[in-house]
Design a protein around this motif. Structure first.
Motif, mmCIF file in Angstrom:
data_model
loop_
_atom_site.group_PDB
_atom_site.id
_atom_site.type_symbol
_atom_site.label_atom_id
_atom_site.label_comp_id
_atom_site.label_asym_id
_atom_site.label_seq_id
_atom_site.Cartn_x
_atom_site.Cartn_y
_atom_site.Cartn_z
ATOM 1 N N LEU A 79 0.689 -1.269 -0.140
ATOM 2 C CA LEU A 79 0.038 0.131 0.003
ATOM 3 C C LEU A 79 0.951 1.364 -0.165
ATOM 4 N N ALA A 80 1.670 1.210 0.698
ATOM 5 C CA ALA A 80 2.739 2.457 1.071
ATOM 6 C C ALA A 80 3.249 2.983 -0.294
ATOM 7 N N SER A 81 3.403 2.369 -1.389
ATOM 8 C CA SER A 81 4.098 2.589 -2.639
ATOM 9 C C SER A 81 2.898 3.635 -3.499
ATOM 10 N N LEU A 82 1.644 3.315 -3.074
ATOM 11 C CA LEU A 82 0.529 3.885 -3.859
ATOM 12 C C LEU A 82 0.302 5.119 -3.595
ATOM 13 N N TYR A 83 0.581 5.634 -2.101
ATOM 14 C CA TYR A 83 0.382 6.997 -1.831
ATOM 15 C C TYR A 83 1.429 7.935 -1.416
ATOM 16 N N HIS A 84 1.482 9.095 -1.304
ATOM 17 C CA HIS A 84 2.412 10.046 -0.968
ATOM 18 C C HIS A 84 2.159 10.878 0.193
ATOM 19 N N GLN A 85 2.906 11.663 0.559
ATOM 20 C CA GLN A 85 2.439 12.374 1.904
ATOM 21 C C GLN A 85 1.521 13.343 1.684
ATOM 22 N N SER A 86 1.248 13.609 0.392
ATOM 23 C CA SER A 86 0.213 14.923 0.084
ATOM 24 C C SER A 86 -1.084 13.819 -0.127
ATOM 25 N N SER A 87 -1.265 12.639 -0.102
ATOM 26 C CA SER A 87 -2.291 11.777 -0.700
ATOM 27 C C SER A 87 -3.433 12.045 0.407
ATOM 28 N N MET A 88 -4.676 12.017 -0.198
ATOM 29 C CA MET A 88 -6.020 12.087 0.797
ATOM 30 C C MET A 88 -6.769 10.930 0.597
ATOM 31 N N LEU A 89 -7.548 10.578 1.615
ATOM 32 C CA LEU A 89 -8.529 9.403 1.441
ATOM 33 C C LEU A 89 -9.637 10.194 2.434
ATOM 34 N N THR A 90 -10.827 10.155 1.840
ATOM 35 C CA THR A 90 -11.993 10.380 2.449
ATOM 36 C C THR A 90 -12.794 8.848 2.320
ATOM 37 N N PHE A 91 -12.882 8.335 3.613
ATOM 38 C CA PHE A 91 -13.528 7.089 3.629
ATOM 39 C C PHE A 91 -14.844 7.150 4.554
ATOM 40 N N GLU A 92 -15.993 6.983 3.710
ATOM 41 C CA GLU A 92 -17.585 7.376 4.537
ATOM 42 C C GLU A 92 -17.443 8.714 5.410
ATOM 43 N N GLY A 93 -17.008 9.712 4.880
ATOM 44 C CA GLY A 93 -16.802 10.742 5.391
ATOM 45 C C GLY A 93 -15.419 11.053 6.193
ATOM 46 N N GLN A 94 -14.911 10.069 6.741
ATOM 47 C CA GLN A 94 -13.361 10.011 7.641
ATOM 48 C C GLN A 94 -12.442 10.873 6.546
ATOM 49 N N LYS A 95 -11.730 11.518 7.206
ATOM 50 C CA LYS A 95 -10.738 12.235 6.244
ATOM 51 C C LYS A 95 -9.377 11.717 6.540
ATOM 52 N N LEU A 96 -8.401 11.458 5.907
ATOM 53 C CA LEU A 96 -7.108 10.687 6.200
ATOM 54 C C LEU A 96 -6.199 11.735 5.231
ATOM 55 N N GLN A 97 -4.952 11.737 5.818
ATOM 56 C CA GLN A 97 -3.985 12.234 4.737
ATOM 57 C C GLN A 97 -2.612 11.781 5.145
ATOM 58 N N GLY A 98 -1.745 11.305 4.202
ATOM 59 C CA GLY A 98 -0.323 10.794 4.115
ATOM 60 C C GLY A 98 -0.414 9.472 4.318
ATOM 61 N N VAL A 99 0.982 8.894 3.901
ATOM 62 C CA VAL A 99 0.815 7.257 3.607
ATOM 63 C C VAL A 99 0.634 6.638 5.068
ATOM 64 N N HIS A 100 1.061 7.059 5.979
ATOM 65 C CA HIS A 100 0.791 6.291 7.285
ATOM 66 C C HIS A 100 -0.559 6.213 7.886
ATOM 67 N N ASP A 101 -1.325 7.195 7.789
ATOM 68 C CA ASP A 101 -2.774 7.528 8.080
ATOM 69 C C ASP A 101 -3.541 6.771 7.340
ATOM 70 N N ILE A 102 -3.442 6.699 5.935
ATOM 71 C CA ILE A 102 -4.195 6.195 5.013
ATOM 72 C C ILE A 102 -3.820 4.796 5.076
ATOM 73 N N CYS A 103 -2.534 4.293 4.794
ATOM 74 C CA CYS A 103 -2.379 2.677 4.861
ATOM 75 C C CYS A 103 -3.142 2.083 6.334
ATOM 76 N N SER A 104 -2.904 2.866 7.283
ATOM 77 C CA SER A 104 -3.477 2.181 8.762
ATOM 78 C C SER A 104 -4.962 1.878 8.536
ATOM 79 N N LYS A 105 -5.648 3.096 7.923
ATOM 80 C CA LYS A 105 -7.066 2.796 7.811
ATOM 81 C C LYS A 105 -7.582 1.515 7.037
ATOM 82 N N ILE A 106 -6.840 1.641 5.736
ATOM 83 C CA ILE A 106 -7.116 0.444 4.733
ATOM 84 C C ILE A 106 -6.930 -0.935 5.339
#
Lengths: 125, 125
Positions: free
Chosen positions: B27-54
């Motif tokens: 997963l980590a190679s897909l996202y950068h520090q600037s990447s953003m994920l909004t999952f069912e309204g929950q907002k996450l940014q950056g490799v660590h937080d996004i990968c932890s959520k997924i």
């Protein structure tokens, strides 16, 4: 009056409301020649083809209910992606149809936005 | 095996399949520090937080069926927007849940892509 799941409006929602309002009055200003619309798999590009398609849709026979609006900054130069989900109900139909739509908005030198990407899908089983 | 509504695969679909495969392995190679994920309204940014959520999501207890994949060029510098709709069924649930998801992919100097924007919503009444 359209409803959202959340209380209050963010600036993203303001932009989207403006888009919807402009839809009804001045579509051509929303799109550029490079703009693209994919509507239920049908691909259109450019102001003329996109506006012709949208003008054919039966907005006057259709009730929109917006459930969610999510938005994120899309680039360092001020682009925005907006993701909308909700339902549509045609006046002649009892059951609503779920839909999702995304917009990619690009800032203009005049301080406004145009729609570079617009993808719409009904969401059914 | 995931199914699509259309016959054949476009290069966009190839990219998306790669994304799904990489989801499961790196997963980590897909996202950068600037990447953003909004999952069912929950907002996450950056490799660590996004990968932890997924990584918390129950992919092993969930069957994905992709119904549609639409994609468009998003910019002159090679960005792509991808819009996916389909259904999810948890092994403990009889009825599937409809979902929609969008990705905004940005090219890297190495000739690959990373996910700048990722928005996911279940689509229910």
């Amino acid at each position: 009056m359209k409803k959202t799941r959340e209380n209050g409006r963010t600036s993203w929602k303001g932009i989207l409301w403006n888009i919807i309002i402009i839809y009804l009055s001045s579509l051509a200003s929303l799109y550029h020649q490079s703009s693209m619309l994919t509507f239920e798999g049908q691909k259109l590009q450019g102001v003329h083809d996109i506006c012709s398609k949208i003008n054919q849709l039966p907005f006057d026979k259709c009730h929109h209910l917006i459930s969610t609006i999510d938005a994120q900054p899309a680039s360092l130069v001020g682009g925005i992606v907006v993701f909308v989900s909700g339902s549509l109900r045609l006046t002649c139909e009892e059951h609503p149809l779920r839909f999702s739509q995304m917009f990619h908005l690009i800032p203009t030198p005049q301080g406004s936005f145009y729609v570079q990407n617009d993808i719409f899908r009904l969401n059914y089983g």
